[in-house]
Design an enzyme around this catalytic site. Structure first.
Site, PDB file in Angstrom:
ATOM      1  N   ARG A  20      -9.948  -1.577   2.067  1.00 32.18           N
ATOM      2  CA  ARG A  20      -8.572  -2.425   3.903  1.00 32.18           C
ATOM      3  C   ARG A  20      -7.350  -2.250   3.534  1.00 32.18           C
ATOM      4  O   ARG A  20      -7.723  -3.379   2.504  1.00 32.18           O
ATOM      5  CB  ARG A  20      -8.799  -3.302   4.581  1.00 32.18           C
ATOM      6  CG  ARG A  20      -8.735  -3.429   6.198  1.00 32.18           C
ATOM      7  CD  ARG A  20      -8.799  -4.727   6.863  1.00 32.18           C
ATOM      8  NE  ARG A  20      -8.196  -4.785   8.269  1.00 32.18           N
ATOM      9  CZ  ARG A  20      -8.333  -4.938   9.084  1.00 32.18           C
ATOM     10  NH1 ARG A  20      -9.795  -5.388   9.028  1.00 32.18           N
ATOM     11  NH2 ARG A  20      -7.235  -4.970   9.790  1.00 32.18           N
TER      12      ARG A  20
ATOM     13  N   ASN B 251      -9.408   0.236  20.325  1.00 33.84           N
ATOM     14  CA  ASN B 251      -7.560   0.940  20.509  1.00 33.84           C
ATOM     15  C   ASN B 251      -8.047   1.397  21.923  1.00 33.84           C
ATOM     16  O   ASN B 251      -6.076   2.178  22.453  1.00 33.84           O
ATOM     17  CB  ASN B 251      -7.892   2.048  18.999  1.00 33.84           C
ATOM     18  CG  ASN B 251      -8.417   1.417  17.784  1.00 33.84           C
ATOM     19  OD1 ASN B 251      -8.376   2.483  16.896  1.00 33.84           O
ATOM     20  ND2 ASN B 251      -7.666   0.688  17.283  1.00 33.84           N
TER      21      ASN B 251
ATOM     22  N   ASP C 209      -5.399   0.377   7.351  1.00 30.59           N
ATOM     23  CA  ASP C 209      -4.594   0.100   8.376  1.00 30.59           C
ATOM     24  C   ASP C 209      -2.795  -0.288   8.517  1.00 30.59           C
ATOM     25  O   ASP C 209      -2.650  -0.163   6.920  1.00 30.59           O
ATOM     26  CB  ASP C 209      -5.147  -1.829   8.433  1.00 30.59           C
ATOM     27  CG  ASP C 209      -4.621  -2.828   9.543  1.00 30.59           C
ATOM     28  OD1 ASP C 209      -4.487  -2.321   9.928  1.00 30.59           O
ATOM     29  OD2 ASP C 209      -5.008  -3.780   9.661  1.00 30.59           O
TER      30      ASP C 209
ATOM     31  N   SER D 113     -11.044   2.902  17.308  1.00 30.21           N
ATOM     32  CA  SER D 113     -12.058   2.134  17.545  1.00 30.21           C
ATOM     33  C   SER D 113     -12.471   2.104  18.836  1.00 30.21           C
ATOM     34  O   SER D 113     -11.389   2.426  19.666  1.00 30.21           O
ATOM     35  CB  SER D 113     -11.621   1.078  17.251  1.00 30.21           C
ATOM     36  OG  SER D 113     -10.596   0.507  18.233  1.00 30.21           O
TER      37      SER D 113
ATOM     38  N   HIS E 122       1.677   6.640  12.499  1.00 33.19           N
ATOM     39  CA  HIS E 122       0.311   7.548  12.543  1.00 33.19           C
ATOM     40  C   HIS E 122       0.625   8.744  11.965  1.00 33.19           C
ATOM     41  O   HIS E 122      -0.514   9.172  10.998  1.00 33.19           O
ATOM     42  CB  HIS E 122      -0.875   7.357  13.650  1.00 33.19           C
ATOM     43  CG  HIS E 122      -0.256   5.670  14.596  1.00 33.19           C
ATOM     44  ND1 HIS E 122      -1.420   5.134  14.034  1.00 33.19           N
ATOM     45  CD2 HIS E 122       0.240   5.607  15.577  1.00 33.19           C
ATOM     46  CE1 HIS E 122      -1.955   4.555  14.562  1.00 33.19           C
ATOM     47  NE2 HIS E 122      -0.679   4.176  15.677  1.00 33.19           N
TER      48      HIS E 122
ATOM     49  N   ARG F  98       2.721  -1.110  11.071  1.00 35.18           N
ATOM     50  CA  ARG F  98       3.742  -1.775  10.662  1.00 35.18           C
ATOM     51  C   ARG F  98       4.537  -1.259   9.902  1.00 35.18           C
ATOM     52  O   ARG F  98       5.709  -1.001   9.490  1.00 35.18           O
ATOM     53  CB  ARG F  98       3.063  -3.086  10.104  1.00 35.18           C
ATOM     54  CG  ARG F  98       2.422  -4.442  10.689  1.00 35.18           C
ATOM     55  CD  ARG F  98       1.759  -5.113   9.920  1.00 35.18           C
ATOM     56  NE  ARG F  98      -0.001  -4.994  10.132  1.00 35.18           N
ATOM     57  CZ  ARG F  98      -0.997  -5.199   9.670  1.00 35.18           C
ATOM     58  NH1 ARG F  98      -0.759  -6.445   8.652  1.00 35.18           N
ATOM     59  NH2 ARG F  98      -2.046  -4.691   9.534  1.00 35.18           N
TER      60      ARG F  98
END
Length: 235
Positions: A182, A62, A14, A59, A31, A18
């Site tokens: 995570r 997504n 994750d 996911s 990404h 951001r």
């Protein structure tokens, strides 16, 4: 203290968006940088003797993102699969994938199946991509297949238990994760491996996935070995 060796690490990667936003860059740049982190983590996992590495790559939710971002993610995934084969072969790691894979774009699905086939004989580790994956979807798909077998008379409903149900999950041969990492500081599972993470140790770091490096990985592993896993019992 913990005695069981760390065999399987699962990661919710994750913070790509951001990371890019804070730098004034488009999301896809985040990404792309995240894809470089995947390469590093695959190699680090082998160094640490981790046999299974499961990455939450895309996911079922997504698809709700902007079409431009989704299309870009699919293109990046295709590019990654084309270049990752060399790295997997070099490290003697096989690729597997879990999720509703046939709903992926045809070109991506075919490239994925090719890499899975070409690395099937590798024995030093397993990289699992969760693609078009959702934990609830996995349980629903398993329940549907189990119900079909009961209806066909192949399974007696009285024989259904956790061990039997597990055989209907996407990858029943892979042990449950020992540790789930995570990145980016969010404190939720986000529909990831809901069955398999029942007794996994959780580690959350504020570091965004593109910045996740060797020291961050080492801290997560050290945290795991500093814990006492009781699986609901007492010691």
């Amino acid at each position: 203290m913990l005695e069981k060796k760390l065999e399987h690490v699962a990661i919710i990667m994750d913070g790509n968006g951001r990371w890019a936003k804070e730098r004034g860059l488009p999301h896809l740049k985040g990404h792309r940088e995240g894809a470089e982190t995947v390469r590093r983590v695959v190699e680090m996992s082998k160094e640490y003797g981790i046999k299974y590495l499961t990455l939450y790559a895309f996911s079922t939710e997504n698809w709700k993102r902007d079409k431009e971002e989704v299309d870009g993610l699919m293109e990046l995934l295709l590019e990654f699969l084309e270049t990752q084969l060399v790295i997997l072969q070099k490290n003697n790691v096989r690729l597997k994938a879990i999720g509703r894979l046939k709903e992926l774009p045809q070109e991506v699905y075919e490239a994925l199946m090719q890499v899975i086939e070409e690395t099937a004989g590798n024995t030093d580790g397993t990289l699992v991509f969760a693609l078009n994956y959702g934990g609830r979807a996995e349980i629903v798909d398993a329940a549907r297949k189990l119900a079909e077998d009961v209806r066909a008379g192949e399974i007696n409903s009285a024989d259904i238990d956790e061990n039997l149900f597990r055989q209907y999950l996407y990858a029943p041969e892979i042990p449950d994760p020992d540790l789930m990492i995570r990145t980016s500081g969010e404190l939720r599972l986000s529909n990831f491996l809901l069955w398999e993470l029942s007794y996994s140790e959780l580690y959350v770091t504020d570091v965004y996935w593109p910045d996740f490096g060797r020291d961050d990985f080492s801290r997560a592993i050290d945290s795991y070995y500093g814990r006492d896993r009781r699986y609901g019992g007492r010691k």
